[in-house]
Design a protein around this motif. Structure first.
Motif, short mmCIF file in Angstrom:
data_model
loop_
_atom_site.label_atom_id
_atom_site.label_comp_id
_atom_site.label_asym_id
_atom_site.label_seq_id
_atom_site.Cartn_x
_atom_site.Cartn_y
_atom_site.Cartn_z
N ASP A 54 0.86 -1.18 0.00
CA ASP A 54 0.00 0.00 0.00
C ASP A 54 0.90 1.23 0.00
N VAL A 127 -3.11 -3.16 -2.22
CA VAL A 127 -4.35 -3.39 -1.47
C VAL A 127 -5.56 -3.10 -2.36
N ASP A 128 -5.46 -2.08 -3.20
CA ASP A 128 -6.55 -1.79 -4.14
C ASP A 128 -6.77 -2.95 -5.10
N SER A 131 -8.39 -5.81 -3.38
CA SER A 131 -9.82 -5.52 -3.19
C SER A 131 -10.60 -5.79 -4.47
N ARG A 172 -10.72 -5.01 2.67
CA ARG A 172 -9.71 -3.99 2.93
C ARG A 172 -9.70 -3.62 4.42
N SER A 176 -6.64 -4.36 7.40
CA SER A 176 -5.94 -3.13 7.77
C SER A 176 -6.22 -2.64 9.19
#
Length: 397
Positions: A54, A127-128, A131, A172, A176
């Protein structure tokens, strides 16, 4: 002006040379082997570094070692705060600083040095991207033991308990958030569970994910050091991991602050981690080993007058993936020899447990689990370790 004449012998030699160069090029090309296909063809251990990042910083780094012959795997979490001497940076620093400054390839090579094994393949996702992959797969199913309801800054974190399917946004949040009540290593364990859920979903949705129309979308979310055809094969293999028999493990050490940064320095100058990795990988490739069948429970008792010996030893065994459910003092406080008591009659696992501290004094003592009130803790542990004066904190002398 005289005409320019070319010696026919020179032309002939040039022609032969051209043919030879072409033949060598064809031979070299034909001998070129895809290391992934070679690894799978020979049923070798497949070792892959999997990174979630990230903002250019790794938030989760795991080595997954997979043995295709048995579908068994091991998973080692490498915390970003792991502290070590990074020679390429010329300083002591966190390992995630190397990732940020030099990139994933230098990061991978440093992890190879840290663990003492080669890790030829790597997969990374932002991370995107993770997701988006989660939504593409229809969500990832994870087990959340207790409901989560807490506030982080201006955001409220809400997650239900039980076996739940998380969409991309919830996933996500799941990987996190930080709970001050988490036990040590729980946050890393959540990320490991998310990655394993990703592999399971790949298996469940394989006909969709690996289709010609959808795989390019998958490829856009994943960065790897293999070509597209090999990436498809790599993901298919990882999707076959038997997650029920996988014991996630992590680096343990002492936490210190150096130059304003919190760093986790592995125990015994990193040798313990190398021992853990070596023993675990040896167990994966061994047909007779049951060390990875499930998490085995231990009780560790101090049979000496050395304060904290059992507690420190419990951390040692937790590093190897065992569940230490009781730490205490033995009835006898001046025991000469360390002993390991096998309460389930599994000599293979007992041998693996003994190998951790190089103990050769083992006994078998079965209990009647149907009457736990008669035996107390003995009925719910698989092995008891009683430490004697021959134990120096790491090995039996």
């Amino acid at each position: 002006m005289k005409g320019f004449r070319v010696d026919r012998s020179i032309v002939f030699l040039l022609a032969i040379l051209t043919i030879l160069i072409g033949a060598v090029a064809i031979l070299v090309f034909s001998m070129k082997v895809d290391p992934l296909k070679d690894s799978l063809a020979n049923d070798k251990l497949l070792k892959v570094l999997i990174v979630l990042e990230d903002g250019g910083i790794p938030v989760s780094s795991n080595i997954v070692a997979y043995y295709p012959g048995s579908k068994r795997a091991a998973m080692f979490d490498i915390p970003g705060e792991t502290g070590l001497i990074i020679r390429s940076l010329g300083r002591v620093d966190r390992i995630d600083s190397l990732y940020a400054e030099r990139g994933i390839e230098d990061f991978r090579r440093e992890i190879e040095t840290l663990t003492g094994i080669s890790v030829p393949f790597r997969i990374s996702m932002t991370v995107d991207g993770f997701s988006r992959m989660t939504d593409l797969l229809g969500g990832l199913e994870v087990f959340i033991p207790t409901p989560v309801d807490l506030t982080e800054g201006d955001a409220r974190v809400l997650l239900p308990s039980g076996g739940v399917t998380l969409d991309g946004d919830k996933l996500r949040t799941y990987i996190s958030y930080s709970d001050p009540l988490d036990q040590e290593g729980e946050r890393a364990a959540r990320k490991q569970r998310a990655i394993l859920a990703f592999f399971r979903a790949l298996s469940d949705q394989s006909s969709l994910v690996f289709s010609k129309s959808v795989f390019p979308v998958v490829r856009s979310c994943v960065d790897a050091n293999v070509p597209d055809s090999s990436l498809s094969l790599l993901l298919k293999e990882l999707s076959q991991i038997d997650a029920e028999r996988l014991v996630p493990q992590r680096v343990t050490g002492s936490l210190r602050n150096v130059d304003g940064k919190d760093m986790l320095f592995p125990f015994y100058d990193g040798q313990l981690l190398k021992d853990i990795v070596k023993q675990t990988l040896g167990g994966l490739a061994s047909d007779g080993s049951a060390a990875q069948e499930r998490v085995y429970s231990l009780e560790i008792l101090n049979g000496t007058r050395s304060q904290g010996l059992a507690k420190n030893t419990s951390e040692l065994y937790q590093s190897f993936g065992y569940d230490v459910i009781r730490v205490g003092n033995a009835e006898e406080s001046e025991l000469d020899k360390t002993v390991i008591i096998d309460r389930i009659g599994n000599a293979t696992v007992a041998s693996s447990i003994a190998q951790v501290i190089q103990c050769d004094n083992m006994q078998t003592a079965s209990v009647d689990a149907s009457n736990p009130e008669d035996y107390g803790t003995e009925a719910i542990v698989d092995f008891t370790i009683i430490l004697g004066r021959d134990f120096n904190g790491r090995y039996v002398r």
